[in-house]
Design an enzyme around this catalytic site. Structure first.
Site, PDB file in Angstrom:
ATOM      1  N   GLU A 171       0.819  -1.211   0.000  1.00  0.00           N
ATOM      2  CA  GLU A 171       0.000   0.000   0.000  1.00  0.00           C
ATOM      3  C   GLU A 171       0.851   1.257   0.000  1.00  0.00           C
ATOM      4  OE1 GLU A 171      -3.616   2.227   2.381  1.00  0.00           O
ATOM      5  OE2 GLU A 171      -2.625   0.528   3.331  1.00  0.00           O
ATOM      6  N   ASP A 212       0.226  -4.856   3.677  1.00  0.00           N
ATOM      7  CA  ASP A 212      -0.299  -3.637   4.290  1.00  0.00           C
ATOM      8  C   ASP A 212       0.408  -3.494   5.641  1.00  0.00           C
ATOM      9  OD1 ASP A 212      -1.633  -1.445   5.214  1.00  0.00           O
ATOM     10  OD2 ASP A 212      -3.633  -2.191   4.737  1.00  0.00           O
ATOM     11  N   ILE A 238       0.298  -1.287   8.061  1.00  0.00           N
ATOM     12  CA  ILE A 238      -0.650  -1.030   9.147  1.00  0.00           C
ATOM     13  C   ILE A 238      -2.048  -0.948   8.537  1.00  0.00           C
ATOM     14  CG2 ILE A 238      -1.364   0.406  11.087  1.00  0.00           C
ATOM     15  CD1 ILE A 238       1.416   1.569  11.257  1.00  0.00           C
ATOM     16  N   ASP A 239      -2.828  -1.982   8.716  1.00  0.00           N
ATOM     17  CA  ASP A 239      -4.225  -1.934   8.311  1.00  0.00           C
ATOM     18  C   ASP A 239      -5.019  -1.394   9.500  1.00  0.00           C
ATOM     19  OD1 ASP A 239      -6.327  -2.690   6.269  1.00  0.00           O
ATOM     20  OD2 ASP A 239      -7.079  -3.700   8.069  1.00  0.00           O
ATOM     21  N   THR A 294      -4.954   2.361   9.967  1.00  0.00           N
ATOM     22  CA  THR A 294      -4.052   3.462  10.339  1.00  0.00           C
ATOM     23  C   THR A 294      -4.739   4.523  11.188  1.00  0.00           C
ATOM     24  OG1 THR A 294      -2.639   3.128   8.399  1.00  0.00           O
ATOM     25  CG2 THR A 294      -2.559   5.285   9.429  1.00  0.00           C
ATOM     26  N   ASP A 327      -5.670  -4.848   1.645  1.00  0.00           N
ATOM     27  CA  ASP A 327      -6.527  -4.898   2.831  1.00  0.00           C
ATOM     28  C   ASP A 327      -6.984  -6.320   3.144  1.00  0.00           C
ATOM     29  OD1 ASP A 327      -6.583  -2.073   3.215  1.00  0.00           O
ATOM     30  OD2 ASP A 327      -8.115  -1.889   1.666  1.00  0.00           O
TER      31      ASP A 327
END
Length: 286
Positions: free
Chosen positions: A87, A108, A110-111, A113, A234
């Site tokens: 991402e 990802d 940090i899914d 954020t 995601d």
């Protein structure tokens, strides 16, 4: 005096060889997720987070970028020939993963954020691995709760090493359904119509702020269904985890010709097998 017995070496079959490689890659991904999780914990505890907005709407922090660098650098060092879809550092090649036959990691860092930046605990590191056009491994780690969800295709789904299964809820009126909402507030009416339709038929709705964890919670039986449009990073890991936990995965709108459904990002629907057809009907009617 006994003579030495000859050493017999039995070569691995191609299937066994590939399974051994996947096991190695799964252990790598598990450790990498823990390392990235520790990094984002330390960033939130010890540093003042710097914020920016991608496209004027989507939040990104310096912790996202640091975790992305850690993960991508580690993959490139271990497997320099593999592709990476991330991402933060390589979103422009996400579409290529839909048809890519070569090995690719889908990341990802940090899914969730916004949750992360606001001091919530519903955030996760998500790492998936695809080869020959199929997701083979998925790891989703919430460092705040120390919960590691993982799956290898055909081997089941796990939470901290213990097997997990989707719920057995069959009565939609008793179900807990999760979803999410976009940062860009356009075309809201269809979304509101779907929300109204589902809320009128289920027990309650959850909106927790991390799609990867929503789907993993479904895999663990904490939720019964999930629907939303997402980006590939995601859901790539979490979808496999849910599938390996017994969930049915699909889309409630037609998948365009030539697109592999496992990579299609629009109108995802994931649920236990009893509720999936009920939710599909409701969403298509909305």
């Amino acid at each position: 005096m006994l003579s030495a017995r000859p050493v017999i070496i039995i070569p691995l079959s191609e299937a066994d060889h590939q399974e051994a490689i996947l096991s190695e890659q799964l252990e790598f991904a598990l450790q990498l997720a823990r390392d990235a999780g520790q990094l984002i914990l330390e960033h939130r505890r010890d540093a003042e987070l710097n914020h920016a907005y991608k496209g004027g709407n989507e939040l990104v922090t310096d912790a996202d970028l640091a975790a992305d660098k850690l993960i991508c650098d580690s993959i490139r060092k271990a497997w320099p020939e593999h592709g990476i879809v991330s991402e933060e550092s390589a979103p422009e090649v996400a579409a290529a993963a839909q048809t890519m036959a070569e090995p690719v990691w889908i990341i990802d860092p940090i899914d969730g954020t916004v949750n992360y930046a606001r001091g919530h605990f519903q955030s996760a590191v998500s790492i998936a691995y695809s080869v020959a056009g199929e997701i083979q491994l998925g790891v989703v780690y919430n460092p705040f709760m120390d919960e590691m969800f993982s799956a290898e295709r055909g081997q089941g789904a796990f939470l901290n090493g213990a097997a997990i299964r989707v719920s057995a809820v069959s009565d939609l009126r008793r179900s807990i359904i999760a979803t999410g909402f976009p940062y860009i507030k356009q075309d809201m009416e269809p979304m509101v119509a779907r929300l109204r339709q589902i809320l009128n038929h289920c027990a309650d709705i959850r909106r927790l702020g991390s799609a990867a964890l929503d789907i993993c919670w479904l895999a663990a039986g904490r939720l019964d269904g999930y629907y939303e449009s997402l980006s590939l990073w995601d859901f790539a890991a979490a979808r496999l985890i849910a599938q390996e936990a017994g969930a049915r995965c699909g889309n409630f709108s037609p998948v365009p010709a030539g697109i592999d459904p496992q990579f299609h990002c629009d109108d995802l629907l994931i649920a236990n097998p009893e509720l999936y057809p009920q939710l599909l009907k409701l969403l298509q009617q909305a």
